[in-house]
Every structure is written in structure tokens, then in C-alpha cells.
Scaffold this active site. Structure first.
Site, mmCIF file in Angstrom:
data_model
loop_
_atom_site.group_PDB
_atom_site.id
_atom_site.type_symbol
_atom_site.label_atom_id
_atom_site.label_comp_id
_atom_site.label_asym_id
_atom_site.label_seq_id
_atom_site.Cartn_x
_atom_site.Cartn_y
_atom_site.Cartn_z
ATOM 1 N N TYR A 1 -73.533 -11.747 -13.503
ATOM 2 C CA TYR A 1 -72.927 -11.025 -14.625
ATOM 3 C C TYR A 1 -73.228 -9.532 -14.499
ATOM 4 C CZ TYR A 1 -72.133 -9.546 -19.495
ATOM 5 O OH TYR A 1 -71.717 -8.908 -20.628
ATOM 6 N N ILE B 1 -75.665 -8.470 -29.005
ATOM 7 C CA ILE B 1 -74.889 -8.296 -30.242
ATOM 8 C C ILE B 1 -75.142 -9.469 -31.183
ATOM 9 C CG2 ILE B 1 -72.560 -8.146 -31.197
ATOM 10 C CD1 ILE B 1 -71.808 -6.605 -28.676
ATOM 11 N N GLN C 1 -67.276 -14.076 -28.618
ATOM 12 C CA GLN C 1 -68.162 -13.595 -29.686
ATOM 13 C C GLN C 1 -67.684 -12.280 -30.302
ATOM 14 O OE1 GLN C 1 -72.015 -12.087 -28.712
ATOM 15 N NE2 GLN C 1 -72.803 -12.305 -30.781
ATOM 16 N N LYS D 1 -70.776 -6.250 -13.851
ATOM 17 C CA LYS D 1 -70.725 -5.126 -14.795
ATOM 18 C C LYS D 1 -70.902 -3.786 -14.084
ATOM 19 C CE LYS D 1 -69.478 -7.165 -18.421
ATOM 20 N NZ LYS D 1 -68.082 -6.916 -18.834
ATOM 21 N N LEU E 1 -61.083 -14.753 -28.197
ATOM 22 C CA LEU E 1 -61.711 -15.810 -29.002
ATOM 23 C C LEU E 1 -63.195 -15.957 -28.694
ATOM 24 C CD1 LEU E 1 -58.796 -18.407 -28.964
ATOM 25 C CD2 LEU E 1 -59.460 -16.874 -30.808
#
Length: 314
Positions: free
Chosen positions: A143, A173, A14, A147, A12
Site C-alpha cells: 500500500y 481517519i 470509508q 502511495k 462506497l
């Protein structure tokens, strides 16, 4: 394309909602299981089956994978860059703890795993322009740290256990359907909504700050193209650079003014998000993705701008 039964974590967010609906067109609604920690906006999934899932609960992941006979897991559950700086420990717990659980279940049940990485995996010491596929990665956000660790962990599970792991490094994005959730590139979505609403926008990212970006249809296409790619051709597997365009806020201003001539762009720079943006590449070299699985984007800045302004409902 082969039949797949796909579980999406973080469905749910982006990317997740749009990816679930994109998968539905390709694989059929009955072969998609959408999951997330909260069912806010669950109606957007239409007739796709939804189950609650906290990715830090490995037993629950295993239960869903076996109950629904899942063979492919797309792991989108994550806390993003700007939000992650406010709750770094929680970001590690969800981004890494969740990934470990997904990989362990996938290994047990012989699933393919797709986990996106990000341009946030790079840092200030990374070459800024035409950033190579393999290069120094020293990010300065939690973050980004998760990654890089995730890329390495997925490679490890592939090399050590033969698990079929795949992933891309997403740039920013842009989408008109689902608003972003606390990332550094969010300005590039908000600007379109404000251009239509108020004919002006205050950018929290400074003039001249170039970042790699991609329109959502290309971001979705990349997942299917890579999941369906011939594994024997994949040398990099878990962190393919992919990009479609690189621009700064003033470039978007020019593109928007072609449609809304009176649009005004102002600046109110957020030092925290600006520092994150400054640590990221200006542009990526995505030649490995192009060579190994035929990556090719459909949208540039002008095509995206036209489509965004046409489809946003104010």
C-alpha cells in the site's frame, strides 16, 4: 465556489460515501457521480447517481467521464495497508493501474484529479517526529509503495503534461458513519463502538504507539479546500502532509473515560499491524498545507471523542 461535475471512484469505501454526501451539499446531487466495483451499501448515497466501475477498466472510466461531462475526478479506489499485505499484486494492480487510467482519461478530457496519499507512504527511515513535507520515503508495505509511486506519478503528469493534479497525505481517519476497511489505524474507530457496547476494548496496536489521526469532517473539508485552492499558490500539489492530532491508544482511553468512566482498555497486539504502525511517523509537519491553501483542522481528540460517542448508534 465554481460549479463542478465530479466523479468519485471507490465511493462506497470509508471516505467515499461521506465525501459524496459532503460534495452534494456543496455542488448539488446532480453534479456528483459515485462509482465503485460493488454496489454494497449503495443506499447510503441517497439520491446521488451511482454507476458500477472497476478502475482497472480505462475505457469504462472514459465512457463515464464523457457521458456525464465530468471535469473533476476524485480517485479513492484502493486496497488499504493491512489488506494489501495479503494480496500485494492485486493491490498494485488496483492502486497503480487504476491511477494510471484515471490520469490518462483526465489528460484526454482536461479534468482536475484529486488522489489521496497516506502516512503509509513513509517508512522506518523517515524522521518520526514532525515529519517534513519533503523527506525520505521508503515504505515497507505494498500500500505504501503504491502511495509513493502515486505521488510521483501525479507530480509527473503535472510537470510533464500540465495536468491539474492535487492530493493530501491522509493520517488515520476516524468516523462513526462508515466502518474502516482493513487499515492499521482502524483500532481508533473500533474502540468507540466497543466502549459503548461493552465498556471495554482490546487494542491490536500497542500502548505508546503514537500515530497521526483526523476526524472525518476535517478529512472531507481538506478535499474541497484543496480542490478549490488557487493553483498558482500550490508548490507541492500531490502529497500535502495534513494532520489534526497525534495520539496513542492510551490517550484515547483517557478521552473516552471522561464520558464513560468505567471503560477498560486492554491489549492484544497484532504483530503485523503493529509492525506497520511502527514504520509510520508519530506526527507530521503540515505547515506547507497551512501556508499554501489555508489548511486548518476543526477537531482535536476531545472534540472528536465527544462527537463520536454522541453519534454512534449501537
Amino acid at each position: 465556489m465554481g460549479k463542478r461535475r465530479i466523479l468519485i471512484t471507490g465511493s462506497l469505501g470509508q471516505i467515499g460515501t461521506e465525501l459524496a454526501l459532503y460534495f452534494k451539499k456543496i455542488y448539488g446531487a446532480s453534479n456528483i457521480l459515485a462509482t465503485d466495483i460493488s454496489d454494497k451499501n449503495v443506499d447510503a448515497l441517497e439520491d446521488i447517481k451511482y454507476e458500477p466501475l472497476d478502475v482497472t477498466d480505462g475505457k469504462r472510466i472514459h465512457e463515464l467521464v464523457t457521458n456525464y461531462k465530468i471535469d473533476t475526478i476524485v480517485n479513492l479506489a484502493a486496497i488499504l495497508s493491512a489488506t494489501g499485505e495479503k494480496i500485494p499484486q492485486k493491490t498494485w494492480e488496483i492502486n497503480m493501474g487504476g491511477l494510471v487510467n484515471v490520469l490518462d482519461v483526465a489528460l484526454q478530457e482536461k479534468c482536475t484529479v484529486f488522489t489521496p496519499s497516506s502516512i503509509a507512504a513513509f517508512g522506518e527511515s523517515t524522521p518520526k517526529d514532525n515529519t517534513p513535507q519533503v523527506t525520505i520515503q521508503r515504505p515497507n508495505t505494498m500500500y505504501g509503495v503504491t502511495k509513493v509511486a502515486g505521488e510521483n506519478l501525479c507530480d509527473y503528469y503535472n510537470l510533464r503534461f500540465g495536468l491539474d493534479t492535487r492530493g493530501v497525505r491522509y493520517p488515520g481517519i476516524i468516523s462513526y458513519k462508515t466502518l474502516p476497511g482493513g487499515g492499521t489505524t482502524d483500532y481508533a474507530v473500533h474502540i468507540y463502538f466497543e466502549a459503548l457496547r461493552n465498556k471495554k476494548y482490546k487494542s491490536f496496536i500497542a500502548e505508546g504507539t503514537k500515530m497521526d489521526m483526523m476526524y472525518m469532517p476535517d478529512a472531507l473539508k481538506a478535499v474541497v479546500d484543496l480542490i478549490e485552492a488557487d493553483p498558482s499558490k500550490l508548490k507541492n500539489r500531490n502529497a500535502f502532509n495534513i494532520t489534526a492530532m497525534s495520539f496513542a491508544p492510551e490517550d484515547l482511553e483517557v478521552a473516552i473515560k471522561k464520558h464513560i468512566p468505567e471503560f477498560v482498555l486492554e491489549y492484544e497486539v497484532d504483530p503485523e499491524r503493529q509492525a506497520i504502525a511502527d514504520s509510520w511517523p508519530n506526527s507530521l509537519d503540515d505547515s506547507a498545507a497551512r501556508e499554501e491553501w489555508g489548511w486548518s483542522p476543526d477537531y482535536d481528540i476531545d472534540a472528536m471523542t465527544e462527537d463520536m460517542l454522541k453519534n454512534i448508534k449501537i
